[in-house]
Design a protein around this motif. Sequence first.
Motif, PDB file in Angstrom:
ATOM      1  N   SER A  46       5.884  20.498  28.948  1.00  0.00           N
ATOM      2  CA  SER A  46       4.774  21.439  28.754  1.00  0.00           C
ATOM      3  C   SER A  46       3.896  20.950  27.618  1.00  0.00           C
ATOM      4  CB  SER A  46       5.287  22.858  28.440  1.00  0.00           C
ATOM      5  OG  SER A  46       5.933  22.892  27.177  1.00  0.00           O
ATOM      6  N   ASN A  47       2.659  21.446  27.596  1.00  0.00           N
ATOM      7  CA  ASN A  47       1.709  21.078  26.549  1.00  0.00           C
ATOM      8  C   ASN A  47       0.676  22.192  26.453  1.00  0.00           C
ATOM      9  OD1 ASN A  47       0.056  19.894  24.686  1.00  0.00           O
ATOM     10  ND2 ASN A  47      -0.485  18.114  25.944  1.00  0.00           N
ATOM     11  N   ASN A  48       0.776  22.994  25.400  1.00  0.00           N
ATOM     12  CA  ASN A  48      -0.119  24.144  25.239  1.00  0.00           C
ATOM     13  C   ASN A  48      -0.826  24.091  23.896  1.00  0.00           C
ATOM     14  OD1 ASN A  48       0.588  25.389  27.708  1.00  0.00           O
ATOM     15  ND2 ASN A  48       2.421  26.276  26.767  1.00  0.00           N
ATOM     16  N   GLU A  49      -2.076  24.517  23.899  1.00  0.00           N
ATOM     17  CA  GLU A  49      -2.824  24.714  22.661  1.00  0.00           C
ATOM     18  C   GLU A  49      -3.194  26.181  22.545  1.00  0.00           C
ATOM     19  OE1 GLU A  49      -6.207  22.220  22.279  1.00  0.00           O
ATOM     20  OE2 GLU A  49      -5.037  20.380  21.927  1.00  0.00           O
ATOM     21  N   GLN A  50      -3.001  26.720  21.347  1.00  0.00           N
ATOM     22  CA  GLN A  50      -3.296  28.132  21.115  1.00  0.00           C
ATOM     23  C   GLN A  50      -4.194  28.261  19.890  1.00  0.00           C
ATOM     24  OE1 GLN A  50       0.450  30.139  20.642  1.00  0.00           O
ATOM     25  NE2 GLN A  50       1.363  29.159  22.436  1.00  0.00           N
ATOM     26  N   ASP A  51      -5.183  29.109  19.990  1.00  0.00           N
ATOM     27  CA  ASP A  51      -6.005  29.509  18.848  1.00  0.00           C
ATOM     28  C   ASP A  51      -5.741  30.979  18.584  1.00  0.00           C
ATOM     29  OD1 ASP A  51      -7.020  26.996  18.816  1.00  0.00           O
ATOM     30  OD2 ASP A  51      -8.982  27.517  19.642  1.00  0.00           O
ATOM     31  N   ARG A  52      -5.318  31.291  17.383  1.00  0.00           N
ATOM     32  CA  ARG A  52      -5.008  32.676  17.029  1.00  0.00           C
ATOM     33  C   ARG A  52      -5.877  33.087  15.846  1.00  0.00           C
ATOM     34  NH1 ARG A  52       1.182  30.722  16.247  1.00  0.00           N
ATOM     35  NH2 ARG A  52       1.724  30.333  18.428  1.00  0.00           N
TER      36      ARG A  52
END
Length: 764
Positions: free
Chosen positions: A444-450
């Motif tokens: 898996s490969n996820n980018e998150q902006d919080r």
Amino acid sequence: MNKFIFVSVLLFSFAEVSAQIVKGKIIDASTSSPIENVKIFESDSEVFVFSDSEGVFEIEVNSNSFSLELSALGYLSAKYEGMPNSNSNLTISLIPSRENLSEVIVNGALISKSLQSMPAAISILTSGDIRKTDPSNFAQVFNSVPGVYVNQGALNTTKLNIRGIGARSQYSTNRIQAYFNGIPLTTGEGDLTIDDFDAEAISTIEIIKGPTSSMYGAGLGGVINMYAGNAEINKTQIGISLQVGSFDTNKKTISASHGTENTSLFTTFSDLESDGYRDNGSYKRQSGLISANVFTENGNKLSFLGNFTKLKAFIPSSINENDYLNDPEKAAFTWGSSKGFESYERGLLGISYLHHLSNSLTNLTSIFVNFRDAYEPRPFNILKEERVATGARTKFNLKTTIFKFASELSFGAEYYKEWYNMQTFENLYQDFEDRGSILGNSLSNNEQDRSYANFFAQLNLELSKKLNLETGFNVNTTSYSLEDLFIQDEIDQSGDYRFRTVFSPRIGLTYEIEKGKNIYSSVSHGFSTPTVEETLTPEGQINTDLKPETGINYEVGFKGNWLNHKLYTEVALYSIQIENLLVAQRISEDQYVGINAGKTNHNGIEATIRYKLDLNDKIRIQPYLNAALNYFEFEEFTNRDVDFSGNRLPGVPKSTLNTGFELNYGTNFSFYTNLLAVGEILLNDANSLNTENYQVVDIKARYDFKIFKNFESNVSAGINNVLDEKYASSVLPNAVGFGNSAPRYYYPGNPRNYFVGVGLNYVF
């Protein structure tokens, strides 16, 4: 006649030169707020004055050089030497003293006040409290706080819960906000790692218990404010220390500080290593900190903080009941076979400026950046993380009069932005015998902006000399975006989500029954948002129906001094009603799904007693007792068609008792004892399993002495778990067994172990 006039003029001129006026302002070294009623004593002339409500003073001195001695209740005495200068005013800072607990100023509140006058349950841990414990295990100091319980599976596996909130967390602390010198430590998802910091780097810890969202946003359980060490005024020193102990533990520390009347520089570096009690439990951490303050005219202050941590710690993980009882040193089979560990580099930088815009208006603005780069091989996959966060917080404080009542208003805003990248890979350890974890293909490969924003305000009204009102609110907006960069499957988890705006009010009253004895009551609201992982369904879609967990805290309490400040007592009764309870359902070994599953009630009572007994001029005994008794239950809770309503909350003890004493002989020798008694802990929602009660006794002794004029030294030694109690130092609530294996609920506590240390300090 002319000679007489000449001599008279000469004498008058000499008197004018000899008797000069020194002007200045006294401020708090931590907050830069003015200090009233400071006694300023001029040694040569024996003249003294007191500072006014703005910390301002004027004193007449009779020489070209002067020496001032300053003293105030709640502060360390200080001395200032200088020469009169009619063109400038002095600004002198005093360091808060922790001797009289009720006089301690709570700096973490929006409006700084003494502990006794705050309508909230707040515990203060001083450098003296931290010194009582084993310096290689900083997190254990929190077990001395009533209402706080530390689950510690290893030095790098620590979970705190406050009043039962956060007890259902699997591996980390959540639902608690934390700050270090005003810089956020809690991530955008609400996770907190408290064991990164070194005991010698910290001067004070403030724990505000219960929902604190009116001040800090998403903090349903409470908030922890930690503060770095300070340099003493007009003192420069450098120190080194070495500690060794059981399990091949060793810790090396070097620290230095430099202080003047308008500057403070403190820095420390530590290197901690241990093989650990259990297999696959070795630990290595290096940590450095620098804290600097520069005071300018009118009490303005520029501050800088930097902290860096590098860690590599192997993970023995939890074990099943049979291994816990018969082979507690054993690591979980899969974690031992894969030689699982976590490693990361973590840093934070922050700058703040406190400016007195006028005698009644101040502004404190902070900007910060922190980062974490992590690599964690686990039996089920290998996790790589990168996190960078930045933000700012500004706060205005105004002293004014409203409806003829003396009052203080605080208002401001905080913004936090976090960029997070997470990748997982296959772990091929089973294909390579005895080699440990091996990186495989990407999973898996996820980018998150919080991001979140808080807008807050608080008003304190002095309704009378005895009655004070405190009210405030916070408005929070939280959002995130998720981008799925993994293209080898058909699931796309990308999406944006914004939680509904949360309004969190608070109101509290404090009434002084008589001098030194206060009662209070308060009602406060709090919330915590789900993590990104909890918002994902098993199909990888975002669950837009998931709501933040919210709660209301009702509390009454008493804080009082007795016997001329020798005895201090606190009692707090509280009831927290939590709605939209967030439950992490485990659907695989490494995946959880969040649901809003019902309501819980958190009811309890907490008590603190501290006493100072002077047996003679040299011997002092200070016994203490901290206790908590609670009843936490599910009011409404149905999970997977099973109704658990009425059952008790797992993962938190029914009661805790922390008691002991500190014995001091003069200023050189100290002896500490501590008993931690913990009630049974339920292990699952069905309440069908529980741990046994346990009691752990620790002792420590320390001797300080001078070698030469400027060389100070100390030796210390201690025994942890003196009675060699067998107990679970942490549990995994609602553990699930996979592959026909038994559920792994238990983390064994360390058996009896020892440590000795030596330190050397040179004062310039």
